[in-house]
Scaffold this motif. Structure first.
Motif, PDB file in Angstrom:
ATOM      1  N   GLY A   1       0.759  -1.242   0.000  1.00 17.12           N
ATOM      2  CA  GLY A   1       0.000   0.000   0.000  1.00 17.12           C
ATOM      3  C   GLY A   1       0.788   1.289   0.000  1.00 17.12           C
ATOM      4  N   GLY A   2       2.125   1.241  -0.069  1.00 16.65           N
ATOM      5  CA  GLY A   2       2.905   2.476  -0.046  1.00 16.65           C
ATOM      6  C   GLY A   2       2.560   3.380  -1.218  1.00 16.65           C
ATOM      7  N   VAL A   3       2.685   2.834  -2.430  1.00 17.67           N
ATOM      8  CA  VAL A   3       2.416   3.635  -3.619  1.00 17.67           C
ATOM      9  C   VAL A   3       0.931   3.957  -3.721  1.00 17.67           C
ATOM     10  CG1 VAL A   3       2.373   3.536  -6.139  1.00 17.67           C
ATOM     11  CG2 VAL A   3       4.446   2.955  -4.901  1.00 17.67           C
ATOM     12  N   LEU A   4       0.088   3.012  -3.343  1.00 18.59           N
ATOM     13  CA  LEU A   4      -1.355   3.278  -3.366  1.00 18.59           C
ATOM     14  C   LEU A   4      -1.675   4.498  -2.503  1.00 18.59           C
ATOM     15  CD1 LEU A   4      -4.130   2.285  -4.294  1.00 18.59           C
ATOM     16  CD2 LEU A   4      -4.281   1.012  -2.171  1.00 18.59           C
TER      17      LEU A   4
ATOM     18  N   TRP B   1       5.639  -1.604  -8.383  1.00 24.28           N
ATOM     19  CA  TRP B   1       6.640  -2.660  -8.494  1.00 24.28           C
ATOM     20  C   TRP B   1       8.003  -2.150  -8.015  1.00 24.28           C
ATOM     21  CZ3 TRP B   1      11.184  -3.350 -11.350  1.00 24.28           C
ATOM     22  CH2 TRP B   1      11.681  -4.666 -11.362  1.00 24.28           C
ATOM     23  N   ALA B   2       8.401  -0.981  -8.539  1.00 27.62           N
ATOM     24  CA  ALA B   2       9.729  -0.456  -8.222  1.00 27.62           C
ATOM     25  C   ALA B   2       9.852  -0.139  -6.737  1.00 27.62           C
ATOM     26  CB  ALA B   2      10.011   0.788  -9.059  1.00 27.62           C
ATOM     27  N   SER B   3       8.772   0.372  -6.120  1.00 29.48           N
ATOM     28  CA  SER B   3       8.882   0.768  -4.717  1.00 29.48           C
ATOM     29  C   SER B   3       9.167  -0.435  -3.833  1.00 29.48           C
ATOM     30  CB  SER B   3       7.605   1.467  -4.258  1.00 29.48           C
ATOM     31  OG  SER B   3       6.598   0.521  -4.015  1.00 29.48           O
ATOM     32  N   VAL B   4       8.534  -1.569  -4.143  1.00 28.96           N
ATOM     33  CA  VAL B   4       8.762  -2.771  -3.338  1.00 28.96           C
ATOM     34  C   VAL B   4      10.214  -3.243  -3.503  1.00 28.96           C
ATOM     35  CG1 VAL B   4       8.086  -5.179  -3.054  1.00 28.96           C
ATOM     36  CG2 VAL B   4       6.356  -3.454  -3.427  1.00 28.96           C
TER      37      VAL B   4
END
Lengths: 213, 212
Positions: free
Chosen positions: B70-73, B147-150
Motif C-alpha cells: 500500500g505504499g504507492v497506493l 513494483w519499483a517501490s517494493v
C-alpha cells in the motif's frame, strides 16, 4: 464486532496490568536498548534478561503459548541471516547469528509483554504524557478508533461477495473483486473521514483534543 | 520486510531514526499547511484504511497468498507527504501492537517504506504520469511505481543489513531484490486495480489529478 486480536490480553487483571503505563513503557524501552546494545556473545546477561521476562510472564497471567506464537514473526529475517553465515569472512558467523537471534527474540518478547499488559488507548496516553508529538498521538488514536469500524465494513463486503459468488470463481476474478473491495473501502473511508471532520468542527474542534483522563 | 530488533547495529538504526523523524516533521508541516485541522481525522482514518487493506489476502499460486503493502497506493491517492505519514503511522502501530518490526528498527522501517517506498514510488509515478498523460498515465505510473517501490525498499533494507554487518551485501541484496521482484508484481496488479476502480467511481479523490 469481533476483534479481540488487538491487545488481546490487555484486559486481564494482574499486578503488571495495574502498573502505570508510563513506567512500563520506559522500562520496556530501556530493556530493549540494553538488549540491542549488548555484546552479541554476552550469553550470561541474555540468560538473565530472559529469566526476568519469564518471571514477568508468569506474574502477568498472559498465556505463554500466545507470547510464543507472537515471537515467531522473526523467522524470515533469521533465514536470511542464517544463509549468510558461510559468507562471513574473518568473523564468527555462527556467534553473530545466535547473538542476533537471541537479541531479536528478547526484544519481541519484551514488546509483547508491554502490549499484552497495557490497553492501547492507555499506551497512547502514556506516550502523550512522555511528550511524543501530540499530532502523532491524535492520528494514532483516530486510527485505533476507526480500524475496527473499517474492518467491520470490510467483513460485510466480503460476506456480500461470498453470498453472491456461488461455485468456482477463477483466481483472476477473485483478485479483481478483492481489489474493488479495497477501492470501495477507500472511497467509504475517505467520505467517513470528511463526515467525522465536519461533526468535529460542529462541536468546536480547533486542532486540539480534550479528554477527561 | 519489517526489520525486527537486533538485526541492525547502532550505526544504522540511530541515523535512520534521525532521518525518519525529521522527514516526518517536514511531511507534517507540508500536509497540515494544506489541510489544516482536517489532517488529523483524515490521516487517522486513511491509516486505518491501509491497515485494513493489508489484511486482505490475495490468492497467488498453489495455495500461497499475499497482501497489499500500500505504499504507492497511499501516495497516489493522498499525495507523497500524506502517504508517507500514513505509512509511518501504520508501521508504528504494527511495531507497538503486533511486534511486526522492532522498536530500534522502526526508524529504518519508516525510512524504507515511507520515504523510499511511498515517496520514492510517488516520484516514479509522477514522472510516468506526466510523460504519458491522462488516465493511462496514472495507471501505468501506478503499476511501475508499485513494483519499483517494493524492490527499492527491500534493496535499501538489504543495504542496511549489510552496513550493520548482519548479512553481506553480495548475498542480501540479490536475495531480497529477487524475492521482492516477484512480490512487486502482485503489488503492482492490486495497486493498478484499486486505482482504476477509484478512477472510475471517484476520480476527484486521486491526488493532483488535474496536473496530469
Amino acid at each position: 464486532m469481533q476483534h479481540s486480536y488487538i491487545d488481546k490480553y490487555a484486559g486481564l487483571d494482574s499486578f503488571l496490568h495495574g502498573l502505570d503505563p508510563r513506567a512500563k513503557v520506559i522500562v520496556s524501552f530501556i530493556f530493549i536498548f540494553a538488549v540491542v546494545l549488548s555484546n552479541p556473545t554476552a550469553y550470561l546477561s541474555f540468560a538473565l534478561y530472559g529469566l526476568a521476562l519469564l518471571i514477568l510472564l508468569a506474574v502477568s497471567k498472559v498465556p505463554s503459548s500466545f507470547v510464543f506464537k507472537k515471537t515467531l514473526i522473526v523467522i524470515p529475517f533469521v533465514a536470511l541471516v542464517a544463509l549468510s553465515i558461510p559468507f562471513m569472512k574473518g568473523k564468527d558467523g555462527l556467534a553473530l547469528f545466535t547473538g542476533i537471534l537471541i537479541k531479536s527474540y528478547l526484544s519481541i518478547f519484551c514488546m509483547t509483554m508491554l502490549t499484552s499488559t497495557t490497553k492501547f488507548p492507555r499506551l497512547l496516553k502514556a506516550m502523550e504524557r512522555m511528550k511524543v508529538p501530540s499530532i502523532f498521538i491524535m492520528i494514532m488514536s483516530f486510527m485505533y478508533r476507526y480500524l475496527f469500524v473499517l474492518i467491520d465494513e470490510f467483513h460485510r463486503m466480503q460476506r456480500a461477495r461470498d453470498s453472491r459468488s456461488l461455485g468456482r470463481v477463477g483466481r483472476w476474478d477473485t483478485v479483481k473483486v478483492l481489489s474493488n473491495i479495497i477501492g470501495v473501502l477507500f472511497v467509504r473511508s475517505y467520505e467517513r473521514a470528511e463526515r467525522v471532520y465536519l461533526s468535529m468542527c460542529s462541536r468546536g474542534f480547533n486542532g486540539e483534543i480534550k479528554t477527561l483522563d | 520486510m519489517h526489520i525486527p530488533d537486533g538485526f541492525l547495529a547502532v550505526n544504522t538504526w540511530a541515523p535512520a531514526w534521525v532521518i525518519s523523524v525529521s522527514g516526518l516533521g517536514y511531511c507534517i508541516r507540508r500536509v497540515s499547511g494544506a489541510l489544516k485541522d482536517k489532517m488529523i481525522p483524515l490521516m487517522g482514518v486513511m491509516a486505518a484504511f491501509i491497515f485494513a487493506g493489508q489484511m486482505l489476502n490475495f490468492p497467488v499460486v498453489a495455495g500461497t497468498s499475499g497482501h497489499l503493502l500500500g505504499g504507492v497506493l497511499a501516495a497516489v491517492l493522498l499525495g507523497p507527504y500524506a502517504g508517507a505519514i500514513v505509512i509511518a503511522v501504520v508501521l508504528t502501530i504494527q511495531c507497538l501492537v503486533f511486534q511486526d518490526g522492532g522498536l530500534t528498527a522502526l526508524g529504518a522501517n519508516i525510512f524504507n517504506m515511507s520515504f523510499v517506498g511511498a515517496m520514492g514510488g510517488y516520484m516514479i509515478y509522477n514522472l510516468i504520469r506526466k510523460a504519458i498523460g491522462s488516465e493511462k498515465g496514472i495507471l501505468a505510473g501506478t503499476a511501475v511505481a508499485a513494483w519499483a517501490s517494493v524492490v527499492l525498499a527491500s534493496s535499501v533494507c538489504a543495504v542496511q543489513l549489510a552496513i550493520s554487518g548482519t548479512s553481506p551485501l553480495r548475498l542480501a541484496l540479490p536475495a531480497m531484490a529477487l524475492v521482492h521482484m516477484l512480490i512487486g508484481i502482485g503489488e503492482a496488479v492490486i495497486s493498478v486495480l484499486v486505482v482504476g476502480f477509484v478512477l472510475k467511481t471517484r476520480p476527484d479523490l486521486i491526488y493532483n489529478k488535474e496536473d496530469a
